[in-house]
Design a protein around this motif. Structure first.
Motif, PDB file in Angstrom:
ATOM      1  N   UNK A   1       0.831  -1.205   0.000  1.00 24.03           N
ATOM      2  CA  UNK A   1       0.000   0.000   0.000  1.00 24.03           C
ATOM      3  C   UNK A   1       0.867   1.257   0.000  1.00 24.03           C
ATOM      4  N   UNK A   2       1.669   1.400  -1.040  1.00 19.39           N
ATOM      5  CA  UNK A   2       2.588   2.532  -1.123  1.00 19.39           C
ATOM      6  C   UNK A   2       2.481   3.210  -2.488  1.00 19.39           C
ATOM      7  N   UNK A   3       2.956   4.442  -2.524  1.00 14.94           N
ATOM      8  CA  UNK A   3       3.174   5.142  -3.784  1.00 14.94           C
ATOM      9  C   UNK A   3       4.592   5.696  -3.779  1.00 14.94           C
ATOM     10  N   UNK A   4       5.172   5.845  -4.962  1.00 16.68           N
ATOM     11  CA  UNK A   4       6.454   6.520  -5.120  1.00 16.68           C
ATOM     12  C   UNK A   4       7.544   5.865  -4.269  1.00 16.68           C
ATOM     13  N   UNK A   5       7.952   4.689  -4.722  1.00 20.64           N
ATOM     14  CA  UNK A   5       8.958   3.895  -4.018  1.00 20.64           C
ATOM     15  C   UNK A   5      10.044   3.495  -5.010  1.00 20.64           C
ATOM     16  N   UNK A   6      11.297   3.468  -4.541  1.00 18.46           N
ATOM     17  CA  UNK A   6      12.401   3.070  -5.403  1.00 18.46           C
ATOM     18  C   UNK A   6      13.433   2.261  -4.628  1.00 18.46           C
ATOM     19  N   UNK A   7      14.093   1.369  -5.346  1.00 20.20           N
ATOM     20  CA  UNK A   7      15.303   0.704  -4.863  1.00 20.20           C
ATOM     21  C   UNK A   7      16.346   0.939  -5.941  1.00 20.20           C
ATOM     22  N   UNK A   8      17.419   1.637  -5.605  1.00 19.63           N
ATOM     23  CA  UNK A   8      18.395   2.040  -6.606  1.00 19.63           C
ATOM     24  C   UNK A   8      19.817   1.821  -6.092  1.00 19.63           C
ATOM     25  N   UNK A   9      20.782   2.146  -6.933  1.00 16.25           N
ATOM     26  CA  UNK A   9      22.183   2.083  -6.545  1.00 16.25           C
ATOM     27  C   UNK A   9      22.889   0.889  -7.134  1.00 16.25           C
ATOM     28  N   UNK A  10      24.206   0.945  -7.235  1.00 14.93           N
ATOM     29  CA  UNK A  10      24.995  -0.083  -7.882  1.00 14.93           C
ATOM     30  C   UNK A  10      25.554  -1.111  -6.903  1.00 14.93           C
ATOM     31  N   UNK A  11      25.020  -1.168  -5.707  1.00 13.00           N
ATOM     32  CA  UNK A  11      25.444  -2.150  -4.722  1.00 13.00           C
ATOM     33  C   UNK A  11      24.747  -3.482  -4.870  1.00 13.00           C
ATOM     34  N   UNK A  12      24.917  -4.344  -3.868  1.00 10.33           N
ATOM     35  CA  UNK A  12      24.436  -5.726  -3.906  1.00 10.33           C
ATOM     36  C   UNK A  12      23.396  -5.946  -2.812  1.00 10.33           C
ATOM     37  N   UNK A  13      22.304  -6.586  -3.181  1.00 12.76           N
ATOM     38  CA  UNK A  13      21.305  -7.054  -2.224  1.00 12.76           C
ATOM     39  C   UNK A  13      21.460  -8.569  -2.139  1.00 12.76           C
ATOM     40  N   UNK A  14      21.885  -9.063  -0.985  1.00 11.00           N
ATOM     41  CA  UNK A  14      22.284 -10.458  -0.813  1.00 11.00           C
ATOM     42  C   UNK A  14      21.346 -11.150   0.166  1.00 11.00           C
ATOM     43  N   UNK A  15      20.575 -12.128  -0.349  1.00  9.66           N
ATOM     44  CA  UNK A  15      19.661 -12.871   0.505  1.00  9.66           C
ATOM     45  C   UNK A  15      20.331 -13.869   1.429  1.00  9.66           C
ATOM     46  N   UNK A  16      21.630 -14.066   1.275  1.00 10.63           N
ATOM     47  CA  UNK A  16      22.452 -14.913   2.148  1.00 10.63           C
ATOM     48  C   UNK A  16      22.443 -16.378   1.690  1.00 10.63           C
ATOM     49  N   UNK A  17      23.595 -16.832   1.234  1.00 15.72           N
ATOM     50  CA  UNK A  17      23.728 -18.216   0.747  1.00 15.72           C
ATOM     51  C   UNK A  17      23.538 -19.246   1.855  1.00 15.72           C
ATOM     52  N   UNK A  18      23.564 -18.798   3.119  1.00 14.56           N
ATOM     53  CA  UNK A  18      23.361 -19.699   4.254  1.00 14.56           C
ATOM     54  C   UNK A  18      21.974 -19.555   4.866  1.00 14.56           C
ATOM     55  N   UNK A  19      21.069 -18.892   4.168  1.00 14.61           N
ATOM     56  CA  UNK A  19      19.731 -18.654   4.700  1.00 14.61           C
ATOM     57  C   UNK A  19      19.000 -19.952   4.997  1.00 14.61           C
TER      58      UNK A  19
END
Length: 381
Positions: A152-170
């Motif tokens: 339930x949102x408006x005007x949202x962003x995820x940006x940038x040249x970094x890494x989003x890591x869900x974790x290989x040990x999850x």
């Protein structure tokens, strides 16, 4: 030399004409001018988020750059401060930042993963409770929170040249072999119309959450980051209008790691991305069974262009498509190697109407099927 094995049959030829090529009587001029002009209309109409130009750096709220100190409280405080100020950019600087639990975005927030930054999510499943509203393989539930989540949102962003890591040990990554009873129960609930409030799949259940899920949203931007080690689907847009995904790299090879799932979304552009995935690269969906038909919201007005596809299947329609799919344009994409370049998959429970799908200018490396129409899709459930 490229090797392409293409499966031909009578139904293949019929469906290929219906879904991909315009009707013969429309003529060549109609195909070039009218059909593809509609794509240009979509590109012009899609709206971008409007987020204030203010920065909120998570180190100002106590975050520490290491893989052992939990920075989630600082990240959430930065988001809260930005919301109070009317919105802005929450900056994850260079370094490794641990989040033991989900990050929930709000309206007018840009989560910016800077170049050189890694946002690493904690491995313990219990940290992703309490349950939140979500859609799991086409059926609405309350389940474990996606790692990055907004509703339930408006005007949202995820940006940038970094890494989003869900974790290989999850812990979530071990659940694929334990989920069958929960999937069967969920399918029955959706098929029978069980009230949403009773579809609770929290502690003691094994339905994996996506890495990123945005639900009930307007004006969304996903741009430039790298996503890896996702527990389930990687980028999942549900009931989202006016969404853009560009220059994102998905490098995630676990079970069910679709690159992006557009799920009952409208006015969506997916362009200039690189998908290396353990499942389909780009998928258009709209719910399944009675639950999806009751909601009845199609995915429509979607443009997919200039992407590199390196998944089991490149482009998928379905398998959950009970709300329908229409007005989707695929152009100038590159498929590297896998099972099928373009796959339409459904069955009598999951299926719905599919209309006005256009494909052109696809570069193909190696594929078993060019077009694969799978009308009795089972996948075990």
């Amino acid at each position: 030399m490229n090797k392409r094995k293409i499966k031909y049959s009578g139904i293949f030829i019929l469906l290929l004409q219906f879904f991909v090529f315009p009707q013969a009587q429309a003529g060549k001029d109609f195909y070039k001018q009218s059909d593809w002009k509609q794509m240009d209309v979509i590109l012009k109409k899609v709206e971008s988020p409007k987020i204030p130009n203010k920065d909120f750096v998570i180190t100002d709220f106590g975050a520490q750059a290491n893989a052992t100190t939990d920075s989630r409280p600082a990240i959430m405080q930065a988001i809260a401060a930005a919301v109070k100020a009317g919105g802005g950019r929450v900056i994850i600087p260079a370094g490794t930042w641990l989040s033991n639990g989900p990050i929930h975005l709000q309206s007018f927030i840009n989560l910016h993963i800077s170049e050189g930054a890694t946002l690493l999510f904690g491995a313990a499943a219990k940290d992703y409770l309490p349950v939140v509203f979500t859609r799991w393989e086409g059926t609405e539930i309350y389940g474990y929170s996606p790692l990055i989540y907004a509703n339930n949102v408006t005007d949202v962003a995820i940006t940038g040249q970094g890494i989003i890591d869900g974790n290989s040990k999850s812990e979530f990554l071990t659940w694929a072999k334990q989920q069958a009873p929960d999937i069967a129960a969920l399918r029955k609930m959706g098929f029978d119309g069980v009230a949403l409030e009773k579809r609770q799949f929290g502690e003691g259940h094994y339905l994996r959450p996506p890495l990123i899920q945005i639900v009930n949203a307007t004006r969304v931007l996903l741009q430039d980051y790298t996503a890896t080690n996702s527990p389930f689907w990687v980028n999942h847009l549900v009931y989202t209008d006016h969404a853009q995904m560009r220059r994102v790299k998905v490098d995630s090879m676990f079970s069910n790691n679709d690159g992006i799932d557009v799920d009952s979304g409208r006015w969506v552009v997916v362009e200039d991305n690189h998908f290396k995935t353990g499942d389909d690269s780009i998928v258009i969906k709209s719910g399944r069974d009675y639950d999806g038909r009751k909601i009845g919201r199609p995915s429509e007005n979607v443009v997919v262009r200039n992407n590199i596809l390196d998944g089991e299947d490149g482009i998928g329609l379905g398998s959950e498509m009970s709300g329908g799919i229409k007005n989707v344009y695929f152009t100038d994409n590159t498929y590297l190697k896998g099972t099928s370049v373009f796959r339409l998959k459904a069955n009598l429970d999951r299926g719905g109407s599919v209309e006005h799908i256009r494909v052109r200018n696809t570069k193909i490396g190696e594929a078993k099927y060019l077009f694969w129409f799978d009308m009795s899709y089972v996948a075990g459930y």
